[in-house]
Design an enzyme around this catalytic site. Structure first.
Site, PDB file in Angstrom:
ATOM      1  N   GLU A   1       0.845  -1.188   0.000  1.00 19.25           N
ATOM      2  CA  GLU A   1       0.000   0.000   0.000  1.00 19.25           C
ATOM      3  C   GLU A   1       0.883   1.241   0.000  1.00 19.25           C
ATOM      4  O   GLU A   1       1.755   1.389   0.866  1.00 19.25           O
ATOM      5  CB  GLU A   1      -0.891   0.037   1.238  1.00 19.25           C
ATOM      6  CG  GLU A   1      -1.982  -1.009   1.270  1.00 19.25           C
ATOM      7  CD  GLU A   1      -2.920  -0.814   2.458  1.00 19.25           C
ATOM      8  OE1 GLU A   1      -4.132  -1.041   2.274  1.00 19.25           O
ATOM      9  OE2 GLU A   1      -2.460  -0.434   3.546  1.00 19.25           O
ATOM     10  N   CYS A   2       0.673   2.131  -0.954  1.00 22.30           N
ATOM     11  CA  CYS A   2       1.367   3.415  -1.041  1.00 22.30           C
ATOM     12  C   CYS A   2       2.882   3.237  -0.948  1.00 22.30           C
ATOM     13  O   CYS A   2       3.507   2.799  -1.893  1.00 22.30           O
ATOM     14  CB  CYS A   2       0.835   4.379   0.013  1.00 22.30           C
ATOM     15  SG  CYS A   2       1.147   6.128  -0.362  1.00 22.30           S
TER      16      CYS A   2
END
Length: 436
Positions: free
Chosen positions: A327-328
């Site tokens: 994530e990110c």
């Protein structure tokens, strides 16, 4: 019976977090059990709350969560004496289009729970106008009750007197006024406050904030303003599907942006979580079913990540047979390369073709609703996921299969789709809840 309050403000940067931490610690020092929550998609403030209270804090989000989920999360405060929910941005700031149970505004949570709002007002550069702002916030939405205000960063006794008189004229209580005090300023960086776990002196700083606020704010009056709350313990937990039975979770200063309620929901569903540190050159647990790399600050540690051969080779070996999701910041590390703010290019793990750069910063911010076009750990094609994106990186290349069709909060399709290659997947949004 516990009592609840919401700490909010007209805007960001006014002092909500400092006041929340100070009140929480001051009341805890008096022997009260204090439970904190954070309204909105913030990964950093809950850790500060936990440091102040000794109790885990979680996010509640009206755009991404339904009322039952929020009630379940809030129910952890049933055994507390006082519950504080810290708002995000300004009191009524949310998105233009309503989500699951609201727009993501702090006011949604205040109205939903029936808890009064304590406003933090910074009257710098003004005096009586501060009363007009407070009165406007009080009257803007009938279902939201204003308990009173705490003034922050007042310039002088005369300045304080002018503002107090104006607030008294419009019938708004002033619980206290804080002069400027640099010793309780929390250090910041580009994604918000420097994380609590990175600050060795965080306990002393919170103690000083509590001492300072106790000397300038009527803590008893604030406590009396809280609304009694006879919540019934929620019988159902969050409806969240873990990404696997045994989850290897990256966890250190570079990989720390994961919502506490997600980890709790995974465990409640029977999943086991083992943590490892890429910065310490550790590989994921070989016995895990899935590896999850959350966001954080890989851009501040890109050189070290690139040099940690054991982590990189261990993650690649893991991904040969089992799913890995980022994530990110974790997504960036799964990519081919990351260029830092100084223009230096660092080789990442290469599980995805994504290449990102911080050389020319550009903010990406907002809620996301994703419909999966390919499977990812815990979710099949067609699953709808609600999340939030906040980063300053630019995509230089993304040659892999798109993972999802992603919309912003208004329903507009955005260009960032996440990606998939073999067993590796990644998104720039952080998952908050499944859309049922």
């Amino acid at each position: 019976m516990p009592a609840g309050l919401v700490i909010s403000a007209p805007a960001s940067g006014v002092g909500k977090t400092t006041l929340t931490l100070a009140l929480a610690r001051a009341w805890r020092n008096r022997g009260l059990r204090v439970q904190c929550f954070k309204s909105g998609p913030d990964y950093i403030d809950p850790a500060f709350h936990a440091a102040a209270t000794g109790r885990a804090s979680v996010n509640v989000d009206s755009w991404a969560m339904d009322r039952a989920s929020i009630a379940h999360l809030i129910s952890r405060g049933t055994d507390a004496d006082i519950v504080l929910t810290e708002g995000s941005m300004g009191l009524f700031d949310g998105v233009a289009t309503r989500g699951v149970s609201g727009t993501g505004a702090t006011a949604d949570i205040a109205e939903m729970l029936g808890w009064p709002v304590v406003l933090v007002i910074d009257p710098s550069g003004q005096a009586q106008t501060a009363a007009a702002i407070a009165a406007g916030l009080r009257d803007y939405r009938p279902g939201v009750r204003l308990a009173g205000v705490v003034l922050n960063r007042v310039a002088s006794p005369r300045h304080e007197d002018l503002v107090r008189r104006a607030l008294n004229d419009v019938g708004i209580a002033v619980f206290g006024a804080l002069p400027r005090h640099a010793e309780i300023s929390l250090p910041k960086r580009h994604l918000g406050l420097v994380q609590a776990e990175e600050q060795a002196e965080i306990g002393k700083l919170i103690d000083e904030a509590a001492r300072f606020v106790s000397g300038h704010v009527d803590l008893d009056a604030v406590l009396r303003a809280a609304a009694a709350w006879s919540v019934q313990p929620a019988t159902n937990g969050l409806s969240v599907t873990p990404p696997g039975q045994r989850i290897a979770l990256a966890r250190d200063a570079a990989f720390s942006f994961v919502y506490p309620h997600m980890l709790e929901a995974w465990r409640a569903a029977g999943a086991e979580i083992s943590t490892f540190s890429p910065l310490a050159d550790e590989a994921p647990d070989a016995n895990a079913d899935v590896c999850w790399l959350p966001g954080g600050y890989p851009e501040l540690h890109a050189g070290k990540i690139a040099a940690n051969a054991r982590f990189r080779s261990g993650l690649r070996a893991f991904a040969e047979t089992r799913p890995v999701h980022g994530e990110c910041g974790g997504y960036m590390v799964l990519g081919t390369a990351l260029t830092d703010a100084d223009g230096l290019r660092h080789e990442m793990t290469g599980l995805l073709g994504l290449e990102t750069s911080f050389a020319k910063r550009r903010m990406h911010l907002g809620y996301r609703l994703a419909a999966l076009a390919a499977p990812m750990p815990g979710h099949q094609v067609g699953a709808r996921l609600r999340g939030h994106e906040f980063h300053y990186s630019t995509i230089v290349a993304q040659p892999d299969t798109p993972l999802a069709v992603v919309h912003d909060a208004t329903g507009a399709v955005i260009a960032e789709t996440g990606s998939r290659r073999d067993h590796a997947t990644g998104t720039f949004f952080h998952l908050i809840a499944e859309d049922r």
